[in-house]
Design a protein around this motif. Sequence first.
Motif, mmCIF file in Angstrom:
data_model
loop_
_atom_site.group_PDB
_atom_site.id
_atom_site.type_symbol
_atom_site.label_atom_id
_atom_site.label_comp_id
_atom_site.label_asym_id
_atom_site.label_seq_id
_atom_site.Cartn_x
_atom_site.Cartn_y
_atom_site.Cartn_z
ATOM 1 N N THR A 101 18.444 0.112 4.762
ATOM 2 C CA THR A 101 19.338 -0.658 3.896
ATOM 3 C C THR A 101 19.965 0.204 2.809
ATOM 4 N N LEU A 102 19.146 1.004 2.139
ATOM 5 C CA LEU A 102 19.637 1.751 0.975
ATOM 6 C C LEU A 102 20.293 3.081 1.315
ATOM 7 N N PHE A 103 19.793 3.770 2.335
ATOM 8 C CA PHE A 103 20.231 5.144 2.559
ATOM 9 C C PHE A 103 21.057 5.333 3.821
ATOM 10 N N VAL A 156 9.830 3.450 -5.120
ATOM 11 C CA VAL A 156 9.941 2.354 -4.161
ATOM 12 C C VAL A 156 8.538 1.898 -3.776
ATOM 13 N N GLN A 157 8.321 0.591 -3.830
ATOM 14 C CA GLN A 157 7.032 0.011 -3.448
ATOM 15 C C GLN A 157 7.225 -0.767 -2.153
ATOM 16 N N ALA A 158 6.490 -0.376 -1.112
ATOM 17 C CA ALA A 158 6.610 -1.033 0.191
ATOM 18 C C ALA A 158 5.233 -1.501 0.672
ATOM 19 N N HIS A 159 5.246 -2.494 1.556
ATOM 20 C CA HIS A 159 3.993 -2.995 2.131
ATOM 21 C C HIS A 159 3.335 -1.931 3.002
ATOM 22 N N ASP A 160 4.164 -1.271 3.815
ATOM 23 C CA ASP A 160 3.664 -0.300 4.775
ATOM 24 C C ASP A 160 4.851 0.550 5.234
ATOM 25 N N MET A 161 4.617 1.456 6.182
ATOM 26 C CA MET A 161 5.682 2.355 6.641
ATOM 27 C C MET A 161 6.834 1.631 7.333
ATOM 28 N N PRO A 162 6.589 0.621 8.180
ATOM 29 C CA PRO A 162 7.732 -0.105 8.748
ATOM 30 C C PRO A 162 8.588 -0.777 7.671
ATOM 31 N N HIS A 163 7.959 -1.295 6.632
ATOM 32 C CA HIS A 163 8.707 -1.894 5.533
ATOM 33 C C HIS A 163 9.536 -0.831 4.814
ATOM 34 N N TYR A 164 8.941 0.356 4.586
ATOM 35 C CA TYR A 164 9.696 1.444 3.952
ATOM 36 C C TYR A 164 10.891 1.832 4.830
ATOM 37 N N LEU A 165 10.692 1.879 6.142
ATOM 38 C CA LEU A 165 11.786 2.225 7.056
ATOM 39 C C LEU A 165 12.928 1.220 6.923
ATOM 40 N N ALA A 166 12.616 -0.064 6.832
ATOM 41 C CA ALA A 166 13.646 -1.090 6.668
ATOM 42 C C ALA A 166 14.384 -0.898 5.341
ATOM 43 N N ILE A 167 13.645 -0.583 4.278
ATOM 44 C CA ILE A 167 14.261 -0.325 2.973
ATOM 45 C C ILE A 167 15.189 0.881 3.055
ATOM 46 N N GLY A 222 0.759 -1.228 0.000
ATOM 47 C CA GLY A 222 0.000 0.000 0.000
ATOM 48 C C GLY A 222 0.791 1.280 0.000
ATOM 49 N N LEU A 223 2.100 1.231 -0.147
ATOM 50 C CA LEU A 223 2.888 2.457 -0.002
ATOM 51 C C LEU A 223 3.851 2.593 -1.175
ATOM 52 N N THR A 224 3.667 3.660 -1.927
ATOM 53 C CA THR A 224 4.580 3.975 -3.012
ATOM 54 C C THR A 224 5.313 5.254 -2.634
ATOM 55 N N ALA A 225 6.625 5.200 -2.687
ATOM 56 C CA ALA A 225 7.434 6.376 -2.359
ATOM 57 C C ALA A 225 8.249 6.788 -3.581
ATOM 58 N N LEU A 226 8.264 8.077 -3.853
ATOM 59 C CA LEU A 226 9.130 8.664 -4.862
ATOM 60 C C LEU A 226 10.251 9.328 -4.076
ATOM 61 N N VAL A 227 11.468 8.854 -4.285
ATOM 62 C CA VAL A 227 12.562 9.221 -3.398
ATOM 63 C C VAL A 227 13.692 9.901 -4.166
ATOM 64 N N GLU A 228 14.053 11.103 -3.713
ATOM 65 C CA GLU A 228 15.218 11.809 -4.239
ATOM 66 C C GLU A 228 16.416 11.432 -3.386
ATOM 67 N N VAL A 229 17.524 11.082 -4.025
ATOM 68 C CA VAL A 229 18.734 10.714 -3.291
ATOM 69 C C VAL A 229 19.892 11.545 -3.832
ATOM 70 N N SER A 230 20.575 12.233 -2.917
ATOM 71 C CA SER A 230 21.778 12.996 -3.278
ATOM 72 C C SER A 230 22.971 12.362 -2.576
ATOM 73 N N ALA A 279 11.785 11.828 0.580
ATOM 74 C CA ALA A 279 10.768 10.886 0.116
ATOM 75 C C ALA A 279 9.417 11.571 0.025
ATOM 76 N N PHE A 280 8.710 11.264 -1.046
ATOM 77 C CA PHE A 280 7.345 11.732 -1.257
ATOM 78 C C PHE A 280 6.470 10.487 -1.344
ATOM 79 N N PHE A 281 5.398 10.445 -0.577
ATOM 80 C CA PHE A 281 4.553 9.264 -0.540
ATOM 81 C C PHE A 281 3.299 9.510 -1.366
ATOM 82 N N ALA A 282 3.043 8.607 -2.300
ATOM 83 C CA ALA A 282 1.911 8.756 -3.210
ATOM 84 C C ALA A 282 0.604 8.577 -2.452
#
Length: 165
Positions: free
Chosen positions: A131-133, A117-128, A71-79, A144-147
């Motif tokens: 890992t990535l950032f 980024v497609q995540a199940h929920d906010m805790p899943h996004y936090l784990a992602i 249920g969570l789509t994030a558009l994420v800018e990374v610098s 991050a911008f959440f759709a």
Amino acid sequence: MEHNELDSIDLQLLNALQRDASISNVALAERVNVSPPTCLRRVKRLTEGGWIERQVAVLSADRLSQSLGHGLTALVEVSLDRQGSEHLDAFEARAVAHDAVQQCWRVSPGPDFMLVVQAHDMPHYLAISQTLFTQDANVRNVKAFFATKRAKFTTTWPLLKPPAA
């Protein structure tokens, strides 16, 4: 015809296939007014020439989110702090290897990357994001911008000129 040139029939074939790749060869040939053997030969040439990258099923985000909780789509800018090619390549490799990253774009100006980024929920996004950032010392800034609604989603390219008005 040159191997990397497209004629009007090729463009019609690509246009039809990008909208529905499950169409039969006979129906496709009829749609673009060529014989089925010609159609099959042209589609094979377009595939072997790299014009058709792959054929996939586009899944329904709404149905999946109901069933699986995606249920969570994030558009994420990374610098990044350092933008040398080895640093950009290293981050890109990590991002594209992560299953939750649907799209990864190097962009300019502004941030170095835009991710979808497609995540199940906010805790899943936090784990992602951990890992990535967070674990990457070279990541300087993440925004991050959440759709809240997907107003349009398409995989099609505008190949054919619109009819004259």
